[in-house]
Design a protein around this motif. Structure first.
Motif, PDB file in Angstrom:
ATOM      1  N   GLN A   1      36.390  51.039  43.276  1.00  0.00           N
ATOM      2  CA  GLN A   1      35.949  49.698  42.903  1.00  0.00           C
ATOM      3  C   GLN A   1      37.079  48.919  42.237  1.00  0.00           C
ATOM      4  O   GLN A   1      37.260  47.722  42.494  1.00  0.00           O
ATOM      5  N   HIS A   2      37.826  49.595  41.393  1.00  0.00           N
ATOM      6  CA  HIS A   2      38.962  48.955  40.725  1.00  0.00           C
ATOM      7  C   HIS A   2      39.994  48.499  41.743  1.00  0.00           C
ATOM      8  O   HIS A   2      40.530  47.378  41.649  1.00  0.00           O
ATOM      9  N   GLN A   3      40.273  49.343  42.727  1.00  0.00           N
ATOM     10  CA  GLN A   3      41.252  48.993  43.746  1.00  0.00           C
ATOM     11  C   GLN A   3      40.767  47.819  44.588  1.00  0.00           C
ATOM     12  O   GLN A   3      41.553  46.935  44.955  1.00  0.00           O
ATOM     13  N   MET A   4      39.481  47.781  44.904  1.00  0.00           N
ATOM     14  CA  MET A   4      38.924  46.656  45.650  1.00  0.00           C
ATOM     15  C   MET A   4      39.090  45.358  44.863  1.00  0.00           C
ATOM     16  O   MET A   4      39.447  44.315  45.422  1.00  0.00           O
ATOM     17  N   PHE A   5      38.827  45.432  43.564  1.00  0.00           N
ATOM     18  CA  PHE A   5      38.964  44.252  42.713  1.00  0.00           C
ATOM     19  C   PHE A   5      40.409  43.761  42.696  1.00  0.00           C
ATOM     20  O   PHE A   5      40.681  42.558  42.843  1.00  0.00           O
ATOM     21  N   ARG A   6      41.353  44.680  42.537  1.00  0.00           N
ATOM     22  CA  ARG A   6      42.763  44.316  42.522  1.00  0.00           C
ATOM     23  C   ARG A   6      43.186  43.694  43.860  1.00  0.00           C
ATOM     24  O   ARG A   6      43.979  42.749  43.901  1.00  0.00           O
ATOM     25  N   THR A   7      42.645  44.213  44.940  1.00  0.00           N
ATOM     26  CA  THR A   7      42.969  43.684  46.261  1.00  0.00           C
ATOM     27  C   THR A   7      42.440  42.264  46.426  1.00  0.00           C
ATOM     28  O   THR A   7      43.107  41.401  47.019  1.00  0.00           O
ATOM     29  N   HIS A   8      41.244  42.009  45.891  1.00  0.00           N
ATOM     30  CA  HIS A   8      40.716  40.636  45.907  1.00  0.00           C
ATOM     31  C   HIS A   8      41.690  39.683  45.220  1.00  0.00           C
ATOM     32  O   HIS A   8      42.006  38.602  45.738  1.00  0.00           O
ATOM     33  N   ILE A   9      42.139  40.086  44.043  1.00  0.00           N
ATOM     34  CA  ILE A   9      43.034  39.240  43.253  1.00  0.00           C
ATOM     35  C   ILE A   9      44.355  38.997  43.980  1.00  0.00           C
ATOM     36  O   ILE A   9      44.880  37.880  44.013  1.00  0.00           O
ATOM     37  N   LYS A  10      44.908  40.041  44.579  1.00  0.00           N
ATOM     38  CA  LYS A  10      46.185  39.906  45.272  1.00  0.00           C
ATOM     39  C   LYS A  10      46.067  38.978  46.479  1.00  0.00           C
ATOM     40  O   LYS A  10      46.992  38.221  46.776  1.00  0.00           O
ATOM     41  N   ARG A  11      44.948  39.048  47.189  1.00  0.00           N
ATOM     42  CA  ARG A  11      44.765  38.132  48.317  1.00  0.00           C
ATOM     43  C   ARG A  11      44.697  36.686  47.837  1.00  0.00           C
ATOM     44  O   ARG A  11      45.244  35.779  48.476  1.00  0.00           O
ATOM     45  N   LEU A  12      43.996  36.468  46.729  1.00  0.00           N
ATOM     46  CA  LEU A  12      43.917  35.125  46.162  1.00  0.00           C
ATOM     47  C   LEU A  12      45.304  34.601  45.803  1.00  0.00           C
ATOM     48  O   LEU A  12      45.657  33.463  46.114  1.00  0.00           O
ATOM     49  N   ALA A  13      46.087  35.439  45.146  1.00  0.00           N
ATOM     50  CA  ALA A  13      47.429  35.033  44.736  1.00  0.00           C
ATOM     51  C   ALA A  13      48.299  34.731  45.946  1.00  0.00           C
ATOM     52  O   ALA A  13      49.034  33.734  45.973  1.00  0.00           O
ATOM     53  N   ASN A  14      48.227  35.587  46.931  1.00  0.00           N
ATOM     54  CA  ASN A  14      49.035  35.401  48.135  1.00  0.00           C
ATOM     55  C   ASN A  14      48.675  34.103  48.850  1.00  0.00           C
ATOM     56  O   ASN A  14      49.550  33.384  49.344  1.00  0.00           O
TER      57      ASN A  14
END
Length: 291
Positions: free
Chosen positions: A103-116
């Motif tokens: 779940q933590h990794q999914m959350f981090r991936t959401h954030i990284k996509r937003l930033a990108n």
């Protein structure tokens, strides 16, 4: 349960505050709905807390943010729905560490996509800034750092631990409802074991500000400028010291351990409370997709 641990730890601070849409994971559903439907305005207001934009910059940014909001609706909300559905379906008593890590990794991936996704807009905006705007932006960063340093440098160890405990219990109550004595004891032990990182964050903020200052000073070197801005937005953790990275790693492990201990004691009423809370978010995400 990842949202719970992410709300409590707040580790990717610079990025999470920059991307306002990520606040969907921390606000009440009602407030989040209002903010999401005015996402372009919310991001614009946030940016103008740091730098005053002229009319042309505002017009261009507003158009870019409308496109960003549409992308987020069509591409990201379905991903949020999948994660929320997994949280809604899970039996809290059966959650293990692997589930929390995923779940933590999914959350981090959401954030990284937003930033990108928003990096090109930030790059375009920053390239259009005048020297006066750059000076204003850097001064606001400095003021923010000094405010942060003053706030936490004056906080005693006892005050810091009390603050940790208050935040942990507040977020636990949000997701689980009324806490038992045993759960409060676990929260207390959690709060007393967290490694303080305020000094590490203070150093990181200074170094980040200095990197941004250097980046603007080298605007005539487009290769360096673009690479540095992209790194700052998309990979802020690259600027973490080894000490900060290790503390964050240990605090994450502590959070997982504490959450698992709490989940092993949840009542049927708390399970229902959690399901209702997640269900409200799931319903919101589905509603926003259909707008």
């Amino acid at each position: 349960m990842q949202q719970l641990s992410s709300i409590i730890t707040h580790k990717s601070k610079w990025l999470k505050t920059l991307i306002v849409s990520a606040l969907l994971l921390t606000l009440t559903a009602c407030t989040a709905k209002l903010m999401y439907r005015n996402l372009d305005w919310a991001v614009l207001e946030f940016i103008e807390d740091y730098v005053s934009l002229d009319g042309d910059q505002e017009e261009i940014l507003e158009l870019q943010l409308k496109q960003f909001a549409q992308w987020h609706k069509t591409e990201e909300l379905p991903r949020y729905e999948v994660q929320l559905q997994s949280l809604y379906d899970v039996d809290l008593s059966a959650i293990d560490e692997q589930f929390l890590v995923e779940q933590h990794q999914m959350f981090r991936t959401h954030i990284k996509r937003l930033a990108n996704e928003i990096t090109p807009e930030l790059y375009s905006l920053s390239r259009s800034m005048s020297k006066q705007q750059i000076d204003e932006f850097l001064q606001n960063l400095t003021d923010q750092h000094e405010e942060y340093s003053e706030k936490y440098s004056q906080m005693s160890e006892r005050e810091a631990r009390a603050r940790y405990k208050e935040r942990i219990e507040k977020n636990l109550r949000r997701w689980l409802g009324t806490l038992s004595i045993e759960q409060k004891n676990i929260a207390y032990q959690w709060s007393t074991s967290i490694e303080r990182t305020h000094q590490d964050w203070a150093i990181y903020r200074i170094e980040t500000r200095d990197r941004i200052k250097t980046m603007f000073a080298r605007r005539d070197d487009p290769f360096f400028y673009q690479n540095e801005l992209t790194t700052l937005v998309n990979n802020p953790e690259q600027g973490y010291s080894n000490e900060l990275s290790e503390k964050l790693k240990r605090n994450r492990a502590l959070a997982n351990q504490s959450i698992l201990a709490i989940l092993s004691t949840v009542s049927n009423e708390q399970k229902q409370h959690f399901k209702q809370e997640v269900g409200d978010w799931l319903e919101l995400v589905q509603e926003l997709q259909s707008d």
